[in-house]
Design a protein around this motif. Structure first.
Motif, short mmCIF file in Angstrom:
data_model
loop_
_atom_site.label_atom_id
_atom_site.label_comp_id
_atom_site.label_asym_id
_atom_site.label_seq_id
_atom_site.Cartn_x
_atom_site.Cartn_y
_atom_site.Cartn_z
N VAL A 54 19.53 23.00 -12.86
CA VAL A 54 18.47 23.93 -13.24
C VAL A 54 18.15 23.81 -14.72
N ASN A 55 19.19 23.71 -15.55
CA ASN A 55 19.00 23.53 -17.00
C ASN A 55 18.20 22.27 -17.29
N MET A 56 18.56 21.19 -16.63
CA MET A 56 17.88 19.92 -16.86
C MET A 56 16.42 19.99 -16.42
N LEU A 57 16.15 20.71 -15.34
CA LEU A 57 14.76 20.81 -14.86
C LEU A 57 13.89 21.60 -15.82
N ILE A 58 14.41 22.71 -16.37
CA ILE A 58 13.60 23.49 -17.31
C ILE A 58 13.38 22.71 -18.60
N GLU A 59 14.37 21.93 -19.01
CA GLU A 59 14.20 21.09 -20.20
C GLU A 59 13.16 20.00 -19.94
N LEU A 60 13.20 19.42 -18.76
CA LEU A 60 12.22 18.39 -18.40
C LEU A 60 10.82 18.99 -18.34
N ALA A 61 10.70 20.19 -17.77
CA ALA A 61 9.40 20.86 -17.70
C ALA A 61 8.84 21.13 -19.09
N CYS A 62 9.71 21.57 -20.00
CA CYS A 62 9.28 21.84 -21.37
C CYS A 62 8.80 20.55 -22.04
N PHE A 63 9.52 19.46 -21.82
CA PHE A 63 9.12 18.17 -22.38
C PHE A 63 7.74 17.74 -21.86
N LEU B 49 2.03 16.81 -22.94
CA LEU B 49 0.62 16.93 -22.56
C LEU B 49 -0.20 17.69 -23.60
N ARG B 50 0.42 18.65 -24.28
CA ARG B 50 -0.32 19.55 -25.16
C ARG B 50 -0.14 19.31 -26.66
N LEU B 51 0.93 18.63 -27.05
CA LEU B 51 1.25 18.59 -28.47
C LEU B 51 1.29 17.21 -29.12
N LEU C 73 5.84 16.29 -33.47
CA LEU C 73 7.18 15.70 -33.27
C LEU C 73 7.98 16.44 -32.20
N PHE C 74 7.56 17.63 -31.86
CA PHE C 74 8.32 18.44 -30.92
C PHE C 74 8.53 17.76 -29.56
N PRO C 75 7.50 17.12 -28.97
CA PRO C 75 7.74 16.42 -27.69
C PRO C 75 8.80 15.34 -27.80
N TRP C 76 8.84 14.64 -28.93
CA TRP C 76 9.86 13.59 -29.11
C TRP C 76 11.26 14.18 -29.20
N TYR C 77 11.37 15.33 -29.85
CA TYR C 77 12.67 16.01 -29.89
C TYR C 77 13.09 16.41 -28.48
N LEU C 78 12.16 16.94 -27.70
CA LEU C 78 12.47 17.34 -26.34
C LEU C 78 12.82 16.14 -25.47
N PHE C 79 12.24 15.00 -25.76
CA PHE C 79 12.61 13.77 -25.05
C PHE C 79 14.07 13.43 -25.32
N VAL C 80 14.50 13.57 -26.56
CA VAL C 80 15.90 13.33 -26.91
C VAL C 80 16.80 14.33 -26.18
N ILE D 168 4.23 26.64 -26.65
CA ILE D 168 3.40 25.42 -26.61
C ILE D 168 2.00 25.76 -26.11
N MET D 169 1.91 26.58 -25.06
CA MET D 169 0.60 26.97 -24.54
C MET D 169 -0.14 27.83 -25.57
N CYS D 170 0.60 28.69 -26.28
CA CYS D 170 -0.04 29.48 -27.34
C CYS D 170 -0.57 28.57 -28.44
N ARG D 171 0.21 27.58 -28.82
CA ARG D 171 -0.22 26.64 -29.86
C ARG D 171 -1.49 25.89 -29.41
N TYR D 172 -1.51 25.47 -28.16
CA TYR D 172 -2.67 24.76 -27.63
C TYR D 172 -3.91 25.66 -27.67
N GLN D 173 -3.74 26.92 -27.29
CA GLN D 173 -4.87 27.86 -27.31
C GLN D 173 -5.27 28.20 -28.75
#
Length: 217
Positions: A6-15, A20-22, A32-39, A209-214
């Protein structure tokens, strides 16, 4: 194992949402945030594979990741706080302290599989303090943002502080939470609480992330 997945899935979803948005965001720390989440995803996958699948020590993976975690999170905090008067020298000084603490702990440890407990403690306390300082600076600043629940930096910072405060608090009573008396089936209460804070962190980060996109639009 179910909580780890479950932890891995929520982290993958966040990435995925961040990618897509950042990735084309004009602000460097958001881009740089998506790249950090990739790590994060790679680290968790490697740790899961080593620890749960092949039954090999995996602490060394997380010990290496701590360097990236401390550096990036502190950089993001600095960029968020910079418009409210945070001097660059404070962030650079913290990074130097962080690296010295990490290097000392690794030098004194018997190997990479000894967890960097004191470095993590430094990160927890520092990042919680940074959030308190951010709120104080925000309250005194003439640059009043939009409602805070839609202000992406504030949501991101609140998520970060909640996670580090929660993990710090649970680590202080870890022995109690790991006892079999509090276990839920074969899962310790410590694992359940940690999973909750993981879900809280990445759930709120997805919202930020969605707030930042908006906000950009």
């Amino acid at each position: 194992m179910q909580l780890a997945i479950v932890n891995m899935l929520i982290e993958l979803a966040c990435f995925v949402v961040a990618w897509l948005r950042l990735r084309h965001d004009p602000e460097r720390h958001w881009a740089l945030f998506p790249w950090y989440l990739f790590v994060v995803v790679v680290t968790e996958t490697a740790g899961f594979y080593l620890g749960r699948i092949v039954q090999q020590p995996s602490n060394w993976v997380y010990n290496l990741y701590i360097l990236i975690e401390g550096t990036f999170i502190s950089y993001f905090i600095y960029r968020v706080c910079r418009p409210y008067g945070l001097a660059p020298v404070l962030w650079k000084g913290w990074v130097l302290l962080f690296i010295c603490c990490y290097a000392t702990e690794r030098f004194l440890a018997s190997g990479l599989n000894d967890y960097s407990t004191y470095t993590i403690m430094l990160m927890n306390v520092s990042f919680i303090g940074a959030f308190i300082g951010y709120i104080f600076r925000l309250a005194r600043s003439p640059l009043q943002p939009m409602p805070l629940y839609r202000h992406a930096p504030t949501v991101w910072m609140a998520a970060m502080a909640s996670f580090y405060f929660g993990t710090l608090a649970t680590s202080l009573i870890a022995e109690l939470l790991l006892s079999k008396a509090l276990a839920i089936g074969n899962t310790s209460m410590y694992a359940v609480i940690y999973a909750f804070f993981i879900l809280l962190l990445y759930g709120l980060w997805i919202y930020s992330i969605m707030c930042r996109y908006q906000n950009r639009r």
